[in-house]
Design a protein around this motif. Structure first.
Motif, PDB file in Angstrom:
ATOM      1  N   THR A 193      -5.500  -1.581   1.220  1.00  0.00           N
ATOM      2  CA  THR A 193      -5.734  -0.737   1.723  1.00  0.00           C
ATOM      3  C   THR A 193      -5.229   0.849   0.438  1.00  0.00           C
ATOM      4  O   THR A 193      -4.511   0.925   0.012  1.00  0.00           O
ATOM      5  CB  THR A 193      -5.206   0.234   3.221  1.00  0.00           C
ATOM      6  OG1 THR A 193      -5.625  -0.595   3.505  1.00  0.00           O
ATOM      7  CG2 THR A 193      -6.126   1.217   3.231  1.00  0.00           C
ATOM      8  N   ALA A 194      -6.764   0.940  -0.361  1.00  0.00           N
ATOM      9  CA  ALA A 194      -6.030   1.670  -1.384  1.00  0.00           C
ATOM     10  C   ALA A 194      -6.991   3.171  -1.324  1.00  0.00           C
ATOM     11  O   ALA A 194      -8.014   3.033  -0.753  1.00  0.00           O
ATOM     12  CB  ALA A 194      -6.170   1.680  -2.909  1.00  0.00           C
ATOM     13  N   GLN A 195      -5.723   4.526  -1.352  1.00  0.00           N
ATOM     14  CA  GLN A 195      -6.499   5.938  -1.177  1.00  0.00           C
ATOM     15  C   GLN A 195      -7.143   6.570  -1.911  1.00  0.00           C
ATOM     16  O   GLN A 195      -6.514   7.078  -3.105  1.00  0.00           O
ATOM     17  CB  GLN A 195      -5.606   6.565   0.222  1.00  0.00           C
ATOM     18  CG  GLN A 195      -6.003   8.135   0.283  1.00  0.00           C
ATOM     19  CD  GLN A 195      -5.585   9.231   1.016  1.00  0.00           C
ATOM     20  OE1 GLN A 195      -5.034   7.782   2.354  1.00  0.00           O
ATOM     21  NE2 GLN A 195      -5.503  10.011   1.331  1.00  0.00           N
ATOM     22  N   THR A 216      -2.044   2.091   0.108  1.00  0.00           N
ATOM     23  CA  THR A 216      -1.419   2.811   0.977  1.00  0.00           C
ATOM     24  C   THR A 216      -1.064   1.353   2.006  1.00  0.00           C
ATOM     25  O   THR A 216       0.204   1.913   3.295  1.00  0.00           O
ATOM     26  CB  THR A 216      -1.933   4.385   2.132  1.00  0.00           C
ATOM     27  OG1 THR A 216      -3.053   3.058   1.993  1.00  0.00           O
ATOM     28  CG2 THR A 216      -2.254   4.869   1.142  1.00  0.00           C
ATOM     29  N   SER A 217      -1.606   0.553   2.140  1.00  0.00           N
ATOM     30  CA  SER A 217      -0.958  -0.918   2.462  1.00  0.00           C
ATOM     31  C   SER A 217      -1.300  -2.443   1.730  1.00  0.00           C
ATOM     32  O   SER A 217      -2.879  -1.923   0.917  1.00  0.00           O
ATOM     33  CB  SER A 217      -0.957  -0.443   3.905  1.00  0.00           C
ATOM     34  OG  SER A 217      -3.132  -1.479   3.887  1.00  0.00           O
ATOM     35  N   THR A 255     -10.805   5.881   1.760  1.00  0.00           N
ATOM     36  CA  THR A 255      -9.757   4.627   1.367  1.00  0.00           C
ATOM     37  C   THR A 255     -10.593   3.249   1.903  1.00  0.00           C
ATOM     38  O   THR A 255     -12.054   3.578   2.090  1.00  0.00           O
ATOM     39  CB  THR A 255      -9.296   3.857   3.700  1.00  0.00           C
ATOM     40  OG1 THR A 255      -9.913   3.971   3.998  1.00  0.00           O
ATOM     41  CG2 THR A 255      -7.812   5.456   3.250  1.00  0.00           C
ATOM     42  N   ILE A 266      -5.125   4.632  -4.661  1.00  0.00           N
ATOM     43  CA  ILE A 266      -3.112   4.923  -4.838  1.00  0.00           C
ATOM     44  C   ILE A 266      -3.026   3.466  -3.837  1.00  0.00           C
ATOM     45  O   ILE A 266      -3.725   3.945  -2.002  1.00  0.00           O
ATOM     46  CB  ILE A 266      -2.459   6.302  -3.814  1.00  0.00           C
ATOM     47  CG1 ILE A 266      -2.097   7.377  -5.022  1.00  0.00           C
ATOM     48  CG2 ILE A 266      -0.740   6.272  -3.501  1.00  0.00           C
ATOM     49  CD1 ILE A 266      -1.945   6.724  -6.345  1.00  0.00           C
ATOM     50  N   VAL A 293       3.126  -0.700  -2.795  1.00  0.00           N
ATOM     51  CA  VAL A 293       2.796   0.835  -1.510  1.00  0.00           C
ATOM     52  C   VAL A 293       3.630   1.385  -2.792  1.00  0.00           C
ATOM     53  O   VAL A 293       4.128   1.347  -2.751  1.00  0.00           O
ATOM     54  CB  VAL A 293       3.053   1.053  -0.264  1.00  0.00           C
ATOM     55  CG1 VAL A 293       2.761   2.270   0.615  1.00  0.00           C
ATOM     56  CG2 VAL A 293       2.694   0.120   1.192  1.00  0.00           C
ATOM     57  N   GLY A 294       1.922   3.034  -2.817  1.00  0.00           N
ATOM     58  CA  GLY A 294       2.723   3.399  -3.651  1.00  0.00           C
ATOM     59  C   GLY A 294       1.892   3.209  -4.743  1.00  0.00           C
ATOM     60  O   GLY A 294       1.281   4.376  -6.093  1.00  0.00           O
TER      61      GLY A 294
END
Length: 338
Positions: free
Chosen positions: A305-307, A293-294, A313, A291, A324-325
């Motif tokens: 940045t992906a989680q 995130t930024s 991350t 997902i 985002v999302g």
């Protein structure tokens, strides 16, 4: 030009903490060294030890082979610039710059000539009669720099000297500083918390953590091959994953990933740099879903940045900005192996 040699330098504080722990380092003449590391890593302690403001518990500091460990700061022939410029408001610019020469009892004519040259070097040749209150923050920091170099030091020490300045002024002074140190043959040690700044201006970077040197390398080598997972995470935004060697493969069981194993050595973890991560469509075979995130614009690309899961991350770079999302796939090429 002067070389600096630190040999087994240790600094113990009264509360039992170690500021430096057996630090050894060689700085070549006319070399620009940057000290980086997390808060409390020992970078300012190291700089202040070189300057003579802190007395090492053990070890030696030498300049051109001469031990100066017990030499007071004023006799070390070093210039120093701090984060806060410490320019005296009641003195003119010229008097501020002349102060070290006045304390050294340099004659008036010689003092005036050297002050004028120092101000010319920092781009303030016509500012000698002005008071600091009439100057901008960048100009006041130039005054502090002129004061640091007016006595012709062989070593220049910079303690977060640019961090209080706003961009693009900071970038401009950064470039001028590097040109000045090259032109004047100054050996320079620069403490900074700004990784990008260190990578941009230093000949070599010293990474410290918990009072010990973790790696000394050129910016190019530091980014390409961090010496440890800690260095990779700090300097290059690497994601550290548990892994193990299984015959000819390195396996990361948490994410079901594997890569060809190097010829030898045990593997306990891998470091995934942003350059190892490619954004793909979710559900891509061989990729891990994540997902976003930024997504921050950096010049001609986006830093993403992906989680994955609850607490892992990854950083990646892409020319197309995701929202985002968004769910994306992360295809991870062969990472660093430790």
């Amino acid at each position: 030009m002067s070389s600096i040699t630190l040999s087994h330098l240790t600094v113990d504080f009264g509360d039992g903490a170690k500021g430096l722990d057996d630090v050894s380092l060689d700085v070549d003449s006319n070399e620009f060294i940057a000290l980086v590391g997390p808060s409390g890593s020992g970078k300012t302690t190291l700089l202040r030890s070189i300057a003579g403001f802190l007395e090492p518990t053990s070890g030696t500091i030498s300049i051109d082979g001469k031990d100066i460990s017990n030499t007071p700061p004023e006799r070390r022939c070093m210039g120093m610039v701090f984060q806060q410029h410490a320019v005296w408001p009641h003195m003119s610019v010229a008097d501020n710059v002349a102060y070290p020469l006045k304390m050294a009892k340099v004659g008036h004519a010689d003092r005036s000539a050297r002050v004028h040259r120092a101000l010319e070097l920092v781009g303030l040749g016509d500012f000698g009669r002005r008071k600091p209150v009439s100057l901008s923050g960048g100009q006041r920091q130039r005054v502090a720099l002129a004061r640091a170099i007016v006595a012709d030091p062989t070593v220049l020490l910079l303690d977060e000297a640019l961090s209080a300045l706003d961009e693009p002024l900071r970038d401009s002074l950064r470039r001028e500083l590097v040109s000045l140190t090259r032109r004047e043959g100054l050996t320079t040690v620069h403490v900074t918390h700004d990784r990008a700044e260190a990578l941009a201006i230093a000949d070599r970077i010293v990474v410290l953590d918990k009072g010990r040197i973790q790696q000394v390398a050129t910016p190019q080598k530091l980014l390409a091959r961090p010496a440890s997972p800690q260095v990779a995470a700090f300097i290059a935004d690497a994601t550290i994953l548990d892994a193990h060697r299984d015959a000819h493969e390195v396996i990361c069981p948490s994410f079901g990933l594997s890569w060809p194993a190097p010829d030898s050595a045990d593997i306990s973890c891998v470091g995934v740099l942003p350059s190892h991560v490619e954004l793909t469509a979710p559900g891509t075979p061989g990729a891990v879903d994540a997902i976003v995130t930024s997504a921050l614009f950096e010049y001609n690309r986006f830093s993403v940045t992906a989680q994955v899961g609850a607490d892992t991350t990854f950083r990646a770079s892409t020319t197309t900005r995701p929202d985002v999302g968004d769910t994306v796939g992360l295809r991870i090429s062969t990472p660093l192996m430790y």
